[in-house]
Design an enzyme around this catalytic site. Structure first.
Site, PDB file in Angstrom:
ATOM      1  N   GLY A  13       0.836  -1.202   0.000  1.00 13.81           N
ATOM      2  CA  GLY A  13       0.000   0.000   0.000  1.00 13.81           C
ATOM      3  C   GLY A  13       0.861   1.240   0.000  1.00 13.81           C
ATOM      4  N   CYS A  14       0.275   2.347   0.394  1.00 11.60           N
ATOM      5  CA  CYS A  14       0.970   3.641   0.421  1.00 11.60           C
ATOM      6  C   CYS A  14       2.281   3.521   1.181  1.00 11.60           C
ATOM      7  CB  CYS A  14       0.071   4.694   1.066  1.00 11.60           C
ATOM      8  SG  CYS A  14       0.866   6.284   1.269  1.00 11.60           S
ATOM      9  N   PHE A  15       3.360   3.953   0.557  1.00  9.08           N
ATOM     10  CA  PHE A  15       4.672   3.748   1.170  1.00  9.08           C
ATOM     11  C   PHE A  15       4.936   4.614   2.392  1.00  9.08           C
ATOM     12  CE2 PHE A  15       6.365   5.815  -3.031  1.00  9.08           C
ATOM     13  CZ  PHE A  15       5.849   7.065  -2.708  1.00  9.08           C
TER      14      PHE A  15
ATOM     15  N   HIS B 229      -1.805   2.390   7.653  1.00  6.90           N
ATOM     16  CA  HIS B 229      -1.029   1.302   8.237  1.00  6.90           C
ATOM     17  C   HIS B 229      -1.014   1.407   9.754  1.00  6.90           C
ATOM     18  CE1 HIS B 229       0.423   1.462   4.083  1.00  6.90           C
ATOM     19  NE2 HIS B 229       0.513   0.162   4.238  1.00  6.90           N
TER      20      HIS B 229
END
Length: 173
Positions: A13-15, A156
């Site tokens: 997903g989004c880093f 996250h």
């Protein structure tokens, strides 16, 4: 530091959120975010084609094993959703492990099998396991993003119930 380091490349997903959580693990020496696993050379945030937002992790294997990194990776993102994490949808946000050698590939496959067998996750793992290719470092404003913007966007978090039980190493007779 022992003088020996390894590199892990993960996409979940989004880093921004991945980097923020993984960089804090004991044994992680450095991290950088970027794009890998796709078709566009010199990928950028605005033009990364089929690349996944990824994190490159340099770690000391005497302080944290590749297996331990993967177990944490599976705890901080949902590896059961295809091309999606939270509100982020698309190939950029897929779950993937980009291995750098045959041992990493084996550990990745074994870890996925253990996650699936555990029954702790909501469905079977869809994480791709692919050989590492070129890694295109993301622009400076994306590096360490949540350190610069502590209230910035992330999907996250550590899921306490998604933790594999400790297992003893297999003993050969």
């Amino acid at each position: 530091m022992t003088g020996t380091t390894e590199v892990a490349i993960l996409a979940g997903g989004c880093f921004w959120g991945m980097q923020d959580l993984i960089r804090k693990r004991p044994g992680v020496i450095s991290t950088r975010v970027g794009y890998t696993g796709g078709d566009v050379p010199n990928a950028t945030y605005r033009n990364h084609g089929s690349h996944a937002e990824s994190i490159e992790i340099v770690f000391d294997p005497e302080k944290i094993s590749y297996r331990d990194l993967l177990e944490f990776f599976f705890q901080v993102h949902d590896p059961t959703t295809k091309n999606r994490q939270g509100n982020d949808i698309g190939l950029s946000y897929r779950s993937a492990i980009f291995y750098t050698n045959d041992e990493q590939k084996k550990v990745a496959e074994d870890t996925i099998a253990d996650v699936d067998a555990s029954g702790l996750w909501p469905a079977k793992v869809v994480t791709e396991v692919e050989p590492a290719g070129p890694f295109w470092e993301a622009e400076p404003e994306h590096q360490d993003y949540l350190e610069h913007y502590p209230n910035g966007y992330t999907c996250h978090f550590v899921r306490p119930n998604w933790k594999l039980p400790h297992r003893d190493e297999k003993v050969s007779h």
